[in-house]
Design an enzyme around this catalytic site. Structure first.
Site, PDB file in Angstrom:
ATOM      1  N   ASP A   1      12.465  61.319  39.678  1.00 33.09           N
ATOM      2  CA  ASP A   1      13.624  61.548  40.889  1.00 33.09           C
ATOM      3  C   ASP A   1      13.960  62.724  40.382  1.00 33.09           C
ATOM      4  O   ASP A   1      15.388  63.384  41.552  1.00 33.09           O
ATOM      5  CB  ASP A   1      14.384  60.091  40.972  1.00 33.09           C
ATOM      6  CG  ASP A   1      15.438  60.282  39.852  1.00 33.09           C
ATOM      7  OD1 ASP A   1      15.320  60.825  38.824  1.00 33.09           O
ATOM      8  OD2 ASP A   1      16.309  58.798  39.956  1.00 33.09           O
ATOM      9  N   SER A   2      13.856  63.890  39.452  1.00 33.05           N
ATOM     10  CA  SER A   2      14.435  65.272  39.083  1.00 33.05           C
ATOM     11  C   SER A   2      14.445  65.810  40.601  1.00 33.05           C
ATOM     12  O   SER A   2      13.849  66.976  41.334  1.00 33.05           O
ATOM     13  CB  SER A   2      14.705  65.338  37.750  1.00 33.05           C
ATOM     14  OG  SER A   2      12.785  65.595  37.786  1.00 33.05           O
TER      15      SER A   2
ATOM     16  N   ASP B   1       8.556  57.147  39.090  1.00 35.89           N
ATOM     17  CA  ASP B   1      10.008  57.406  38.952  1.00 35.89           C
ATOM     18  C   ASP B   1      10.336  56.644  40.028  1.00 35.89           C
ATOM     19  O   ASP B   1      10.344  56.777  40.850  1.00 35.89           O
ATOM     20  CB  ASP B   1      10.994  58.528  38.120  1.00 35.89           C
ATOM     21  CG  ASP B   1      12.622  58.696  37.538  1.00 35.89           C
ATOM     22  OD1 ASP B   1      12.536  56.950  36.877  1.00 35.89           O
ATOM     23  OD2 ASP B   1      12.790  59.705  37.284  1.00 35.89           O
TER      24      ASP B   1
ATOM     25  N   LYS C   1       8.870  54.308  35.267  1.00 38.08           N
ATOM     26  CA  LYS C   1      10.185  54.864  34.870  1.00 38.08           C
ATOM     27  C   LYS C   1      11.785  54.281  34.990  1.00 38.08           C
ATOM     28  O   LYS C   1      11.342  54.186  36.558  1.00 38.08           O
ATOM     29  CB  LYS C   1      10.727  55.809  34.181  1.00 38.08           C
ATOM     30  CG  LYS C   1      11.704  56.047  33.122  1.00 38.08           C
ATOM     31  CD  LYS C   1      11.637  57.236  32.785  1.00 38.08           C
ATOM     32  CE  LYS C   1      12.315  58.794  34.548  1.00 38.08           C
ATOM     33  NZ  LYS C   1      13.705  58.637  35.357  1.00 38.08           N
TER      34      LYS C   1
ATOM     35  N   GLU D   1      15.893  53.767  35.053  1.00 45.63           N
ATOM     36  CA  GLU D   1      16.701  54.046  34.577  1.00 45.63           C
ATOM     37  C   GLU D   1      17.845  53.214  33.898  1.00 45.63           C
ATOM     38  O   GLU D   1      18.347  52.318  35.259  1.00 45.63           O
ATOM     39  CB  GLU D   1      17.518  55.217  35.321  1.00 45.63           C
ATOM     40  CG  GLU D   1      17.403  56.692  35.345  1.00 45.63           C
ATOM     41  CD  GLU D   1      18.180  57.762  36.136  1.00 45.63           C
ATOM     42  OE1 GLU D   1      19.426  57.359  36.000  1.00 45.63           O
ATOM     43  OE2 GLU D   1      17.397  58.865  36.552  1.00 45.63           O
TER      44      GLU D   1
ATOM     45  N   GLU E   1      17.927  60.721  26.813  1.00 44.56           N
ATOM     46  CA  GLU E   1      18.171  62.165  27.132  1.00 44.56           C
ATOM     47  C   GLU E   1      19.691  62.207  26.830  1.00 44.56           C
ATOM     48  O   GLU E   1      20.970  61.464  26.924  1.00 44.56           O
ATOM     49  CB  GLU E   1      18.203  62.326  29.581  1.00 44.56           C
ATOM     50  CG  GLU E   1      18.782  62.706  29.452  1.00 44.56           C
ATOM     51  CD  GLU E   1      18.452  62.829  31.496  1.00 44.56           C
ATOM     52  OE1 GLU E   1      18.011  62.121  32.207  1.00 44.56           O
ATOM     53  OE2 GLU E   1      18.759  64.011  31.954  1.00 44.56           O
TER      54      GLU E   1
HETATM   55  O1  KIV Z   1      13.729  62.370  36.909  1.00 45.29           O
HETATM   56  C1  KIV Z   1      13.189  62.731  35.658  1.00 45.29           C
HETATM   57  O2  KIV Z   1      12.932  64.447  35.859  1.00 45.29           O
HETATM   58  C2  KIV Z   1      13.535  62.680  34.604  1.00 45.29           C
HETATM   59  C3  KIV Z   1      13.601  63.180  33.359  1.00 45.29           C
HETATM   60  C4  KIV Z   1      14.971  64.287  32.862  1.00 45.29           C
HETATM   61  C5  KIV Z   1      12.566  62.227  32.199  1.00 45.29           C
HETATM   62  O3  KIV Z   1      14.150  61.023  34.917  1.00 45.29           O
END
Ligand code: KIV
Length: 265
Positions: A47-48, A86, A115, A117, A183
């Site tokens: 989600d970055s 994510d 993934k 968080e 992280e």
């Molecule tokens: O969104 C992302 O790129 C991440 C990384 C920081 C692992 O969650």
């Protein structure tokens, strides 16, 4: 030649053989293709993307709809690499059925897992796993909770924090997560987690004593446009290269150099 896709079992096998796993984020087909060619083991459609490709200050505005579009491109580009989607802010936090439904949307595009968080809303995370969807945990710095944290902090600087972070890792292992991202964490704490759990742990700013590394592609390529955390290593200055190429193109169009005979039908 037929390519054998890298699987979650292969991640575990690499851990058993003590072979570091290489991960990178990608948000599109062209980068995923190159990362796959290089032999990167897994690609996170993070989600970055909100920071890197949408120009947002945080990842919080990123929606499921956004994530699914970027995921389609990455899945098309990755033939061997394992792709993980994510789960963006509020895609899994509201209820177990919503969490499963949204995780399922990623799976239907061809990713190998999702993934999440943190360990808030743990029942919802469990529901995703119970539905048969592989889940990767993510502890330490969790950017989706930026407004609760108040800043992007490094975890584990105070020893007092260690217990709850190690506990979070064991909870994720106990509910059946297949791996965990650590992280922005002091390396001693990352090592403690690595030694404590039997599933692979991958670091992003968590030192070397983990089972592999992941970086954000824009940091690696020099396309970060500002904020650069200490752990982010830039391997090329793509901003400069792209700037120079576009400047040259602009100049050639203005001067009538492009298109020349070679580039004309
Ligand atoms: O969104 C992302 O790129 C991440 C990384 C920081 C692992 O969650």
């Amino acid at each position: 030649m037929e390519v054998k896709p890298f699987t979650i079992r292969d991640l575990q096998k690499k851990k058993e053989k003590n072979e570091p796993v290489v991960g990178i984020t990608s948000y599109n087909y062209s980068i995923a293709r190159i990362a796959d060619k290089v032999g990167v083991d897994w690609i996170l459609v993070g989600d970055s993307v909100g920071n890197c490709e949408m120009g947002y200050a945080t990842t919080i505005p990123v929606t499921m709809e956004d994530m699914l579009v970027f995921t389609k491109g990455v899945v098309s580009g990755a033939k061997r690499a394992l792709v993980i989607g994510d789960m963006p802010f509020l895609s899994f936090q509201t209820s177990p059925p919503k969490a499963v439904e949204n995780a399922g949307k990623f799976m239907r595009l061809g990713v190998s897992g999702v993934k999440v968080e943190g360990i808030r809303c743990i029942e919802n995370i469990k529901a995703i796993i119970n539905a048969g969807i592989p889940v990767m945990g993510h502890i330490g710095l969790n950017p989706q909770y930026y407004f609760q944290m108040g800043s992007y902090m490094v975890s584990g600087r105070k020893k007092l924090e260690w217990k709850s972070i190690v506990e979070a890792a064991t909870i994720l292992e106990d509910i059946g997560a297949f791996s965990i991202i650590l992280e922005a964490m002091v390396p001693e704490l990352a090592k403690k987690i690595h030694d404590k759990v039997s599933i692979p742990v991958y670091g992003i700013g968590a030192g070397r004593d983990v089972d592999g590394q992941i970086l954000i592609i824009n940091d690696v390529l020099g396309l970060d446009f500002g904020f650069k955390p200490k752990f982010a290593k830039q391997y090329v200055d793509l901003e400069k290269i792209i700037y120079e190429a576009l400047s040259k193109y602009k100049k050639e169009v203005i001067k009538g150099i492009y298109p020349d005979i070679e580039h004309t039908y």
